[in-house]
Scaffold this motif. Structure first.
Motif, PDB file in Angstrom:
ATOM      1  N   VAL A 120      -0.422  -0.233   9.197  1.00 33.65           N
ATOM      2  CA  VAL A 120      -0.002  -0.582   7.825  1.00 33.65           C
ATOM      3  C   VAL A 120      -0.031   0.728   6.987  1.00 33.65           C
ATOM      4  CG1 VAL A 120      -0.580  -1.688   5.474  1.00 33.65           C
ATOM      5  CG2 VAL A 120      -0.619  -3.028   7.631  1.00 33.65           C
ATOM      6  N   LEU A 121      -0.846   1.383   6.971  1.00 33.84           N
ATOM      7  CA  LEU A 121      -0.982   2.697   6.057  1.00 33.84           C
ATOM      8  C   LEU A 121      -0.003   3.663   6.863  1.00 33.84           C
ATOM      9  CD1 LEU A 121      -2.633   3.803   3.947  1.00 33.84           C
ATOM     10  CD2 LEU A 121      -4.056   5.135   5.562  1.00 33.84           C
ATOM     11  N   THR A 122       0.302   3.808   8.350  1.00 33.00           N
ATOM     12  CA  THR A 122       1.043   4.485   8.849  1.00 33.00           C
ATOM     13  C   THR A 122       2.719   4.402   8.406  1.00 33.00           C
ATOM     14  OG1 THR A 122      -0.181   4.922  10.771  1.00 33.00           O
ATOM     15  CG2 THR A 122       2.153   5.433  10.982  1.00 33.00           C
ATOM     16  N   ILE A 123       2.914   2.875   8.143  1.00 34.03           N
ATOM     17  CA  ILE A 123       3.956   2.537   7.934  1.00 34.03           C
ATOM     18  C   ILE A 123       4.409   2.698   6.320  1.00 34.03           C
ATOM     19  CG2 ILE A 123       5.496   0.320   7.203  1.00 34.03           C
ATOM     20  CD1 ILE A 123       4.270  -0.913   9.842  1.00 34.03           C
ATOM     21  N   ALA A 124       3.145   2.706   5.754  1.00 32.14           N
ATOM     22  CA  ALA A 124       3.365   2.886   4.153  1.00 32.14           C
ATOM     23  C   ALA A 124       3.762   4.469   3.958  1.00 32.14           C
ATOM     24  CB  ALA A 124       1.878   2.581   3.596  1.00 32.14           C
ATOM     25  N   SER A 125       2.993   5.376   4.854  1.00 33.86           N
ATOM     26  CA  SER A 125       3.199   6.661   4.727  1.00 33.86           C
ATOM     27  C   SER A 125       4.810   6.889   4.859  1.00 33.86           C
ATOM     28  CB  SER A 125       2.305   7.544   5.713  1.00 33.86           C
ATOM     29  OG  SER A 125       2.962   7.538   7.228  1.00 33.86           O
ATOM     30  N   ILE A 126       5.163   6.485   5.921  1.00 36.81           N
ATOM     31  CA  ILE A 126       6.672   6.663   6.217  1.00 36.81           C
ATOM     32  C   ILE A 126       7.618   6.062   4.957  1.00 36.81           C
ATOM     33  CG2 ILE A 126       8.843   6.056   7.862  1.00 36.81           C
ATOM     34  CD1 ILE A 126       6.519   5.610  10.126  1.00 36.81           C
ATOM     35  N   VAL A 127       7.224   4.940   4.481  1.00 35.41           N
ATOM     36  CA  VAL A 127       7.975   4.271   3.497  1.00 35.41           C
ATOM     37  C   VAL A 127       7.722   5.477   2.251  1.00 35.41           C
ATOM     38  CG1 VAL A 127       7.957   2.562   1.527  1.00 35.41           C
ATOM     39  CG2 VAL A 127       7.503   1.981   3.972  1.00 35.41           C
ATOM     40  N   GLU A 128       6.649   5.968   1.960  1.00 29.46           N
ATOM     41  CA  GLU A 128       6.405   7.056   0.804  1.00 29.46           C
ATOM     42  C   GLU A 128       7.225   8.420   1.157  1.00 29.46           C
ATOM     43  OE1 GLU A 128       5.587   7.670  -2.492  1.00 29.46           O
ATOM     44  OE2 GLU A 128       3.665   6.729  -1.749  1.00 29.46           O
ATOM     45  N   GLU A 145      10.355   8.410   3.037  1.00 30.20           N
ATOM     46  CA  GLU A 145      11.704   8.181   3.039  1.00 30.20           C
ATOM     47  C   GLU A 145      12.458   7.838   1.832  1.00 30.20           C
ATOM     48  OE1 GLU A 145      13.759   8.584   5.724  1.00 30.20           O
ATOM     49  OE2 GLU A 145      12.277   9.181   7.367  1.00 30.20           O
ATOM     50  N   SER A 146      11.351   7.061   1.050  1.00 29.22           N
ATOM     51  CA  SER A 146      12.045   6.548  -0.140  1.00 29.22           C
ATOM     52  C   SER A 146      12.387   7.388  -1.418  1.00 29.22           C
ATOM     53  CB  SER A 146      11.326   5.444  -0.858  1.00 29.22           C
ATOM     54  OG  SER A 146       9.834   6.086  -1.164  1.00 29.22           O
ATOM     55  N   GLY A 147      13.553   7.238  -1.845  1.00 30.66           N
ATOM     56  CA  GLY A 147      14.053   7.999  -3.069  1.00 30.66           C
ATOM     57  C   GLY A 147      13.582   7.547  -4.315  1.00 30.66           C
ATOM     58  N   SER A 148      13.124   6.428  -4.342  1.00 31.59           N
ATOM     59  CA  SER A 148      12.650   5.687  -5.557  1.00 31.59           C
ATOM     60  C   SER A 148      11.822   4.399  -5.386  1.00 31.59           C
ATOM     61  CB  SER A 148      13.955   5.215  -6.379  1.00 31.59           C
ATOM     62  OG  SER A 148      14.283   4.135  -5.687  1.00 31.59           O
ATOM     63  N   LYS A 149      10.888   4.231  -6.228  1.00 32.11           N
ATOM     64  CA  LYS A 149       9.990   2.916  -6.037  1.00 32.11           C
ATOM     65  C   LYS A 149      10.456   1.829  -5.649  1.00 32.11           C
ATOM     66  CE  LYS A 149       6.811   3.014  -9.120  1.00 32.11           C
ATOM     67  NZ  LYS A 149       6.000   2.610 -10.419  1.00 32.11           N
ATOM     68  N   ARG A 150      11.928   1.675  -6.169  1.00 36.40           N
ATOM     69  CA  ARG A 150      12.279   0.263  -6.125  1.00 36.40           C
ATOM     70  C   ARG A 150      13.067  -0.022  -4.639  1.00 36.40           C
ATOM     71  NH1 ARG A 150      16.275   3.513  -8.499  1.00 36.40           N
ATOM     72  NH2 ARG A 150      18.159   3.929  -7.430  1.00 36.40           N
ATOM     73  N   ASP A 151      13.195   1.076  -3.824  1.00 34.89           N
ATOM     74  CA  ASP A 151      13.742   0.969  -2.464  1.00 34.89           C
ATOM     75  C   ASP A 151      12.362   0.885  -1.289  1.00 34.89           C
ATOM     76  OD1 ASP A 151      16.317   1.608  -3.077  1.00 34.89           O
ATOM     77  OD2 ASP A 151      16.008   3.669  -3.093  1.00 34.89           O
ATOM     78  N   MET A 152      11.234   0.933  -1.700  1.00 36.07           N
ATOM     79  CA  MET A 152      10.134   0.976  -0.887  1.00 36.07           C
ATOM     80  C   MET A 152      10.114  -0.184  -0.171  1.00 36.07           C
ATOM     81  SD  MET A 152       7.219   2.913  -2.970  1.00 36.07           S
ATOM     82  CE  MET A 152       7.184   4.911  -3.158  1.00 36.07           C
ATOM     83  N   PRO A 153      10.205  -1.720  -0.982  1.00 32.08           N
ATOM     84  CA  PRO A 153      10.144  -2.787  -0.131  1.00 32.08           C
ATOM     85  C   PRO A 153      11.230  -3.010   0.935  1.00 32.08           C
ATOM     86  CG  PRO A 153       9.844  -3.201  -2.207  1.00 32.08           C
ATOM     87  CD  PRO A 153      10.234  -1.925  -2.491  1.00 32.08           C
ATOM     88  N   GLU A 211      -0.295   3.928  -4.037  1.00 31.50           N
ATOM     89  CA  GLU A 211      -0.386   2.262  -4.098  1.00 31.50           C
ATOM     90  C   GLU A 211       0.797   1.569  -4.048  1.00 31.50           C
ATOM     91  OE1 GLU A 211      -2.298  -0.758  -7.496  1.00 31.50           O
ATOM     92  OE2 GLU A 211      -3.717   1.127  -6.781  1.00 31.50           O
ATOM     93  N   ASP A 212       1.934   2.250  -4.650  1.00 35.25           N
ATOM     94  CA  ASP A 212       3.037   1.169  -4.545  1.00 35.25           C
ATOM     95  C   ASP A 212       3.733   1.180  -3.221  1.00 35.25           C
ATOM     96  OD1 ASP A 212       3.312   0.810  -7.267  1.00 35.25           O
ATOM     97  OD2 ASP A 212       4.250   2.998  -7.519  1.00 35.25           O
ATOM     98  N   ALA A 213       3.478   2.413  -2.233  1.00 33.96           N
ATOM     99  CA  ALA A 213       3.937   2.507  -0.888  1.00 33.96           C
ATOM    100  C   ALA A 213       3.311   1.378  -0.216  1.00 33.96           C
ATOM    101  CB  ALA A 213       4.005   3.730  -0.392  1.00 33.96           C
ATOM    102  N   ILE A 214       2.031   1.468  -0.489  1.00 37.93           N
ATOM    103  CA  ILE A 214       1.100   0.237   0.262  1.00 37.93           C
ATOM    104  C   ILE A 214       1.335  -1.266   0.025  1.00 37.93           C
ATOM    105  CG2 ILE A 214      -1.320  -0.411   0.826  1.00 37.93           C
ATOM    106  CD1 ILE A 214      -2.120   2.441   0.189  1.00 37.93           C
ATOM    107  N   LYS A 215       1.415  -1.208  -1.337  1.00 38.64           N
ATOM    108  CA  LYS A 215       1.733  -2.695  -1.647  1.00 38.64           C
ATOM    109  C   LYS A 215       3.453  -2.987  -1.278  1.00 38.64           C
ATOM    110  CE  LYS A 215      -0.192  -2.958  -6.282  1.00 38.64           C
ATOM    111  NZ  LYS A 215      -0.196  -2.982  -7.659  1.00 38.64           N
ATOM    112  N   ALA A 216       4.304  -2.159  -0.916  1.00 43.15           N
ATOM    113  CA  ALA A 216       5.458  -2.466  -0.548  1.00 43.15           C
ATOM    114  C   ALA A 216       5.414  -2.835   1.040  1.00 43.15           C
ATOM    115  CB  ALA A 216       6.527  -1.208  -0.711  1.00 43.15           C
ATOM    116  N   THR A 217       4.491  -2.256   1.666  1.00 43.00           N
ATOM    117  CA  THR A 217       4.510  -2.312   3.142  1.00 43.00           C
ATOM    118  C   THR A 217       3.757  -3.688   3.290  1.00 43.00           C
ATOM    119  OG1 THR A 217       4.154  -0.102   3.519  1.00 43.00           O
ATOM    120  CG2 THR A 217       3.425  -1.551   5.177  1.00 43.00           C
ATOM    121  N   LEU A 218       2.753  -4.149   2.587  1.00 45.05           N
ATOM    122  CA  LEU A 218       2.187  -5.530   2.570  1.00 45.05           C
ATOM    123  C   LEU A 218       2.991  -6.627   2.323  1.00 45.05           C
ATOM    124  CD1 LEU A 218      -1.373  -4.543   1.284  1.00 45.05           C
ATOM    125  CD2 LEU A 218      -0.761  -4.741   3.717  1.00 45.05           C
TER     126      LEU A 218
END
Length: 387
Positions: A255-263, A265-273, A337-344
């Motif tokens: 999960v943390l690995t996915i969250a790190s990729i989300v962080e 690759e994302s251009g904004s917080k809204r795109d993370m989920p 935290e936002d990226a972790i929440k989006a991953t969960l």
């Protein structure tokens, strides 16, 4: 000899007798007066000596008494601004007296009383705040007090932003503390001292939580990195990472690995989920699709950029998700935290592709069509060419 003659003789003796007694009496009185004079002289000498002794005792006592009173009323103090450099730490909850003791022990001020008096005179007793301050040895107490102003604390506030790699964080910490990067690299290898979670597999990357920290020249690399790990563990507990990982069918490290990729690759917080959903959709396909994330390739090559070259894509790194299936071996950034929440809690959607078509404005487009994805890539290239 006749009776008359005898009487005359006896009478003469009688007449002589009183005269002799009179002379003896005068001699006795003379001796008595002499003894009295000698006794008076001895008494005077004794009296004089006694007076001298008393005066001496009073004088010595007065001297020491004066010095004692002076020491209480006028405590020992240095003069001037002092010299050299001393780093003094005021700990949380310390009183002015305890701070004074520290200053005396470190040779900053001459006495505790001098410092306490100076603090009182300046009206600063309530403004002494915990922290580290730069002072000098042998300072007048009145000169030391202004240097303990909270605005002069050596601590600096360091904000570690989301998505930085560990190497970037080490550089920031080195700049803030003046300690070499290699000291932080060395400290990062001691998983036990840092109290890393067991699922971290003794690697700090991903667990140096982005937040604001108080940093000072006396902060050790171990303490700073341990504080970041502690902050991560608090955030992980707040978002329920371990239980959440179970719900999405992955380990906490995955999960943390996915969250790190989300962080990354994302251009904004809204795109993370949505980006998290793309990653899950690719992993859940049968057979699983390659993730094909440029960010993981660049991490494996220790390069920075938003787009990997054709040469980069031929990398043998375990982080080359264009060539290797599944997730990379661990986090590639330190997510917030936002990226972790989006991953969960990923968004719902069928997307398999995303392209950040405009990096300046942070515009990312999503699709489940390869054809549409290719159009997005062309749009990205045009925007990059236009600068």
């Amino acid at each position: 000899m006749n009776d008359l003659d005898l009487d005359n003789l006896l009478g003469a003796e009688d007449d002589e007798g009183p005269r002799r007694r009179s002379r003896g009496s005068r001699s006795a009185r003379t001796r008595s007066r002499r003894r009295q004079r000698r006794q008076r002289r001895k008494g005077f000498v004794a009296f004089f000596i006694a007076i001298v002794v008393i005066v001496g005792v009073l004088g010595v006592g007065g001297y020491y008494g004066y010095n004692w009173i002076r020491g209480v009323a006028i405590p020992k103090d240095y003069t001037g601004q002092g010299s050299g450099e001393v780093i003094v730490e005021i700990k949380d909850g310390q009183s002015a007296t305890e701070i004074a003791q520290t200053l005396v022990e470190q040779g900053v001020v001459a006495s505790e009383r001098a410092f306490i008096n100076a603090v009182g005179a300046a009206g600063k007793s309530a403004s002494l705040q915990p922290g580290e301050y730069k002072l000098r040895k042998g300072m007048a107490a009145a000169s030391a007090v202004p240097l303990l102003d909270p605005k002069r604390r050596l601590q600096t506030t360091l904000t570690v932003r989301e998505g930085l790699r560990l190497s970037q964080i080490f550089q920031q910490l080195s700049t803030a503390t003046g300690k070499p990067v290699r000291d932080f690299e060395r400290a990062a290898k001691d998983a036990e001292a840092l109290d890393l979670p067991s699922y971290a597999k003794k690697r700090l990357e991903g667990f140096a939580f982005p937040a604001t920290y108080e940093v000072s020249p006396k902060s050790s690399p171990e303490d700073l990195l341990a504080a970041m790990v502690a902050r991560y563990k608090k955030a992980a507990e707040d978002v329920g990472l371990v239980d959440g990982a179970r719900r999405v069918g992955h380990t906490p490290l995955e999960v943390l690995t996915i969250a790190s990729i989300v962080e990354a690759e994302s251009g904004s917080k809204r795109d993370m989920p949505k980006i998290a959903r793309v990653i899950y959709n690719r992993l859940q396909r049968t057979p699983p699709m390659l993730l094909q994330m440029d960010s993981t390739v660049m991490y494996g090559l220790n390069k920075f950029g938003v787009s990997a070259t054709h040469a980069d894509l031929r990398s043998k790194s375990r982080y080359n998700t264009y060539a290797r299936p599944g997730l990379p071996p661990g986090p590639i950034t330190n997510p917030g935290e936002d990226a972790i929440k989006a991953t969960l809690k990923p968004a719902d959607g069928p997307w398999l592709f995303f392209v950040t078509t405009d990096t300046k404005r942070g515009i990312t487009k999503f699709t489940d069509s390869q054809t549409e994805h290719d159009k997005f890539v062309e749009e990205f290239n045009r925007n990059q060419a236009a600068g």
